[in-house]
Design a protein around this motif. Sequence first.
Motif, PDB file in Angstrom:
ATOM      1  N   TYR A  11       0.859  -1.175   0.000  1.00 43.13           N
ATOM      2  CA  TYR A  11       0.000   0.000   0.000  1.00 43.13           C
ATOM      3  C   TYR A  11       0.896   1.225   0.000  1.00 43.13           C
ATOM      4  CZ  TYR A  11      -4.135  -2.738   1.170  1.00 43.13           C
ATOM      5  OH  TYR A  11      -5.170  -3.622   1.139  1.00 43.13           O
ATOM      6  N   TYR A  12       0.531   2.225  -0.772  1.00 42.98           N
ATOM      7  CA  TYR A  12       1.288   3.473  -0.821  1.00 42.98           C
ATOM      8  C   TYR A  12       0.351   4.593  -0.394  1.00 42.98           C
ATOM      9  CZ  TYR A  12       3.460   7.644  -2.747  1.00 42.98           C
ATOM     10  OH  TYR A  12       3.978   8.899  -2.909  1.00 42.98           O
ATOM     11  N   ALA A  13       0.820   5.436   0.510  1.00 36.69           N
ATOM     12  CA  ALA A  13       0.017   6.567   0.968  1.00 36.69           C
ATOM     13  C   ALA A  13       0.899   7.804   1.036  1.00 36.69           C
ATOM     14  CB  ALA A  13      -0.577   6.280   2.338  1.00 36.69           C
ATOM     15  N   GLU A  14       0.318   8.925   0.672  1.00 33.24           N
ATOM     16  CA  GLU A  14       1.021  10.197   0.767  1.00 33.24           C
ATOM     17  C   GLU A  14       0.159  11.145   1.582  1.00 33.24           C
ATOM     18  OE1 GLU A  14       2.809  13.701  -2.085  1.00 33.24           O
ATOM     19  OE2 GLU A  14       2.583  11.686  -2.868  1.00 33.24           O
ATOM     20  N   VAL A  15       0.769  11.782   2.556  1.00 32.81           N
ATOM     21  CA  VAL A  15       0.063  12.687   3.451  1.00 32.81           C
ATOM     22  C   VAL A  15       0.628  14.090   3.256  1.00 32.81           C
ATOM     23  CG1 VAL A  15      -0.486  13.215   5.849  1.00 32.81           C
ATOM     24  CG2 VAL A  15      -0.225  10.841   5.128  1.00 32.81           C
ATOM     25  N   THR A  16      -0.252  15.044   2.968  1.00 30.95           N
ATOM     26  CA  THR A  16       0.152  16.440   2.815  1.00 30.95           C
ATOM     27  C   THR A  16      -0.488  17.236   3.935  1.00 30.95           C
ATOM     28  OG1 THR A  16       0.238  16.155   0.438  1.00 30.95           O
ATOM     29  CG2 THR A  16       0.184  18.404   1.242  1.00 30.95           C
ATOM     30  N   TYR A  17       0.293  18.106   4.542  1.00 28.54           N
ATOM     31  CA  TYR A  17      -0.176  18.860   5.692  1.00 28.54           C
ATOM     32  C   TYR A  17      -0.674  20.226   5.278  1.00 28.54           C
ATOM     33  CZ  TYR A  17       2.503  15.243   7.976  1.00 28.54           C
ATOM     34  OH  TYR A  17       2.990  14.040   8.360  1.00 28.54           O
ATOM     35  N   GLY A  18      -1.982  20.409   5.272  1.00 31.18           N
ATOM     36  CA  GLY A  18      -2.593  21.706   5.001  1.00 31.18           C
ATOM     37  C   GLY A  18      -2.196  22.268   3.647  1.00 31.18           C
ATOM     38  N   ASN A  19      -2.101  23.585   3.578  1.00 28.84           N
ATOM     39  CA  ASN A  19      -1.731  24.264   2.348  1.00 28.84           C
ATOM     40  C   ASN A  19      -0.244  24.561   2.272  1.00 28.84           C
ATOM     41  OD1 ASN A  19      -4.345  24.301   1.403  1.00 28.84           O
ATOM     42  ND2 ASN A  19      -4.820  26.228   2.401  1.00 28.84           N
ATOM     43  N   LYS A  20       0.526  24.019   3.180  1.00 26.10           N
ATOM     44  CA  LYS A  20       1.955  24.286   3.194  1.00 26.10           C
ATOM     45  C   LYS A  20       2.616  23.498   2.067  1.00 26.10           C
ATOM     46  CE  LYS A  20       2.153  25.156   8.109  1.00 26.10           C
ATOM     47  NZ  LYS A  20       2.757  24.798   9.373  1.00 26.10           N
ATOM     48  N   GLN A  21       3.410  24.209   1.273  1.00 27.28           N
ATOM     49  CA  GLN A  21       4.093  23.550   0.175  1.00 27.28           C
ATOM     50  C   GLN A  21       5.179  22.628   0.708  1.00 27.28           C
ATOM     51  OE1 GLN A  21       5.358  26.949  -2.067  1.00 27.28           O
ATOM     52  NE2 GLN A  21       3.892  26.453  -3.670  1.00 27.28           N
ATOM     53  N   TYR A  22       5.288  21.499   0.074  1.00 29.11           N
ATOM     54  CA  TYR A  22       6.361  20.550   0.349  1.00 29.11           C
ATOM     55  C   TYR A  22       6.380  20.088   1.800  1.00 29.11           C
ATOM     56  CZ  TYR A  22       7.433  23.100  -3.819  1.00 29.11           C
ATOM     57  OH  TYR A  22       7.330  23.722  -5.017  1.00 29.11           O
ATOM     58  N   GLN A  23       5.230  20.015   2.400  1.00 29.61           N
ATOM     59  CA  GLN A  23       5.102  19.452   3.740  1.00 29.61           C
ATOM     60  C   GLN A  23       4.348  18.133   3.597  1.00 29.61           C
ATOM     61  OE1 GLN A  23       6.236  20.717   6.707  1.00 29.61           O
ATOM     62  NE2 GLN A  23       7.246  22.361   5.612  1.00 29.61           N
ATOM     63  N   TYR A  58       3.640  19.076 -10.040  1.00 29.00           N
ATOM     64  CA  TYR A  58       2.291  19.656 -10.017  1.00 29.00           C
ATOM     65  C   TYR A  58       2.358  21.151  -9.710  1.00 29.00           C
ATOM     66  CZ  TYR A  58      -2.530  20.574  -8.787  1.00 29.00           C
ATOM     67  OH  TYR A  58      -3.789  21.112  -8.737  1.00 29.00           O
ATOM     68  N   ASP A  59       3.164  21.510  -8.715  1.00 31.44           N
ATOM     69  CA  ASP A  59       3.273  22.917  -8.322  1.00 31.44           C
ATOM     70  C   ASP A  59       3.858  23.765  -9.438  1.00 31.44           C
ATOM     71  OD1 ASP A  59       2.248  22.336  -5.824  1.00 31.44           O
ATOM     72  OD2 ASP A  59       4.219  21.871  -5.004  1.00 31.44           O
ATOM     73  N   LEU A  60       4.815  23.226 -10.173  1.00 28.38           N
ATOM     74  CA  LEU A  60       5.393  23.973 -11.295  1.00 28.38           C
ATOM     75  C   LEU A  60       4.371  24.201 -12.396  1.00 28.38           C
ATOM     76  CD1 LEU A  60       8.882  22.296 -11.611  1.00 28.38           C
ATOM     77  CD2 LEU A  60       8.428  24.671 -11.034  1.00 28.38           C
ATOM     78  N   HIS A  61       3.570  23.199 -12.691  1.00 28.92           N
ATOM     79  CA  HIS A  61       2.607  23.319 -13.782  1.00 28.92           C
ATOM     80  C   HIS A  61       1.390  24.163 -13.404  1.00 28.92           C
ATOM     81  CE1 HIS A  61       4.958  20.117 -15.581  1.00 28.92           C
ATOM     82  NE2 HIS A  61       4.478  20.566 -16.722  1.00 28.92           N
ATOM     83  N   MET A  62       1.066  24.237 -12.143  1.00 31.62           N
ATOM     84  CA  MET A  62      -0.083  25.024 -11.715  1.00 31.62           C
ATOM     85  C   MET A  62       0.302  26.431 -11.262  1.00 31.62           C
ATOM     86  SD  MET A  62      -2.791  23.348 -12.144  1.00 31.62           S
ATOM     87  CE  MET A  62      -2.231  22.403 -13.528  1.00 31.62           C
ATOM     88  N   GLY A  63       1.586  26.716 -11.172  1.00 29.94           N
ATOM     89  CA  GLY A  63       2.030  28.045 -10.778  1.00 29.94           C
ATOM     90  C   GLY A  63       2.007  28.292  -9.289  1.00 29.94           C
ATOM     91  N   GLY A  67       3.523  30.795  -4.909  1.00 30.64           N
ATOM     92  CA  GLY A  67       2.339  31.335  -4.261  1.00 30.64           C
ATOM     93  C   GLY A  67       1.483  32.138  -5.231  1.00 30.64           C
ATOM     94  N   LEU A  68       0.814  33.148  -4.724  1.00 35.50           N
ATOM     95  CA  LEU A  68      -0.069  33.972  -5.549  1.00 35.50           C
ATOM     96  C   LEU A  68       0.712  34.726  -6.625  1.00 35.50           C
ATOM     97  CD1 LEU A  68      -2.909  34.996  -6.084  1.00 35.50           C
ATOM     98  CD2 LEU A  68      -2.476  36.829  -4.453  1.00 35.50           C
ATOM     99  N   THR A  69       1.900  35.173  -6.300  1.00 37.42           N
ATOM    100  CA  THR A  69       2.733  35.870  -7.284  1.00 37.42           C
ATOM    101  C   THR A  69       3.036  34.960  -8.467  1.00 37.42           C
ATOM    102  OG1 THR A  69       3.746  37.110  -5.480  1.00 37.42           O
ATOM    103  CG2 THR A  69       4.885  37.123  -7.593  1.00 37.42           C
ATOM    104  N   GLY A  70       3.345  33.713  -8.191  1.00 30.47           N
ATOM    105  CA  GLY A  70       3.621  32.753  -9.257  1.00 30.47           C
ATOM    106  C   GLY A  70       2.409  32.502 -10.130  1.00 30.47           C
ATOM    107  N   ARG A  71       1.256  32.429  -9.525  1.00 24.43           N
ATOM    108  CA  ARG A  71       0.039  32.220 -10.317  1.00 24.43           C
ATOM    109  C   ARG A  71      -0.254  33.409 -11.226  1.00 24.43           C
ATOM    110  NH1 ARG A  71      -4.085  28.176  -7.936  1.00 24.43           N
ATOM    111  NH2 ARG A  71      -2.676  26.884  -6.734  1.00 24.43           N
ATOM    112  N   ILE A  72      -0.019  34.602 -10.726  1.00 23.56           N
ATOM    113  CA  ILE A  72      -0.233  35.803 -11.548  1.00 23.56           C
ATOM    114  C   ILE A  72       0.764  35.825 -12.707  1.00 23.56           C
ATOM    115  CG2 ILE A  72      -0.087  38.323 -11.536  1.00 23.56           C
ATOM    116  CD1 ILE A  72      -1.230  38.183  -8.643  1.00 23.56           C
ATOM    117  N   LEU A  73       2.025  35.522 -12.422  1.00 21.00           N
ATOM    118  CA  LEU A  73       3.035  35.477 -13.482  1.00 21.00           C
ATOM    119  C   LEU A  73       2.706  34.402 -14.520  1.00 21.00           C
ATOM    120  CD1 LEU A  73       6.332  35.923 -11.442  1.00 21.00           C
ATOM    121  CD2 LEU A  73       5.300  37.540 -13.029  1.00 21.00           C
TER     122      LEU A  73
END
Length: 107
Positions: A11-23, A58-63, A67-73
């Motif tokens: 079984y493989y599981a990945e847990v991400t903590y909140g909206n913190k990147q790379y946590q 995923y983060d690179l492709h979604m901007g 953060g917000l600055t990256g999405r605007i750019l």
Amino acid sequence: MTFPKTNEGTYYAEVTYGNKQYQNEQFNFDQYSGQILKHQDYKDKNIGYGTALRARNYDLHMGSIFGLTGRILYFFAAMIAASLPITGFIIYLNRKKKKPKKKKANL
């Protein structure tokens, strides 16, 4: 969570903590006993082998990597890229409409 496809799989599981990147943490569990066979934290990933970069895909492709600055750019870059074929076609049409200049005869 990913389920095993064979009798030897895990079984493989990945847990991400909140909206913190790379946590995030990744776990592999034995499908019969439930013991943790492998545990990897994002901080333990090696950039040299590309595992950290693959985790950021995923983060690179979604901007969202900046953060917000990256999405605007990313939005403005996408608008410029989307406008290039349209403006190129307009330039092409305008060239076809132009009449060739008449040369004046020198006497």
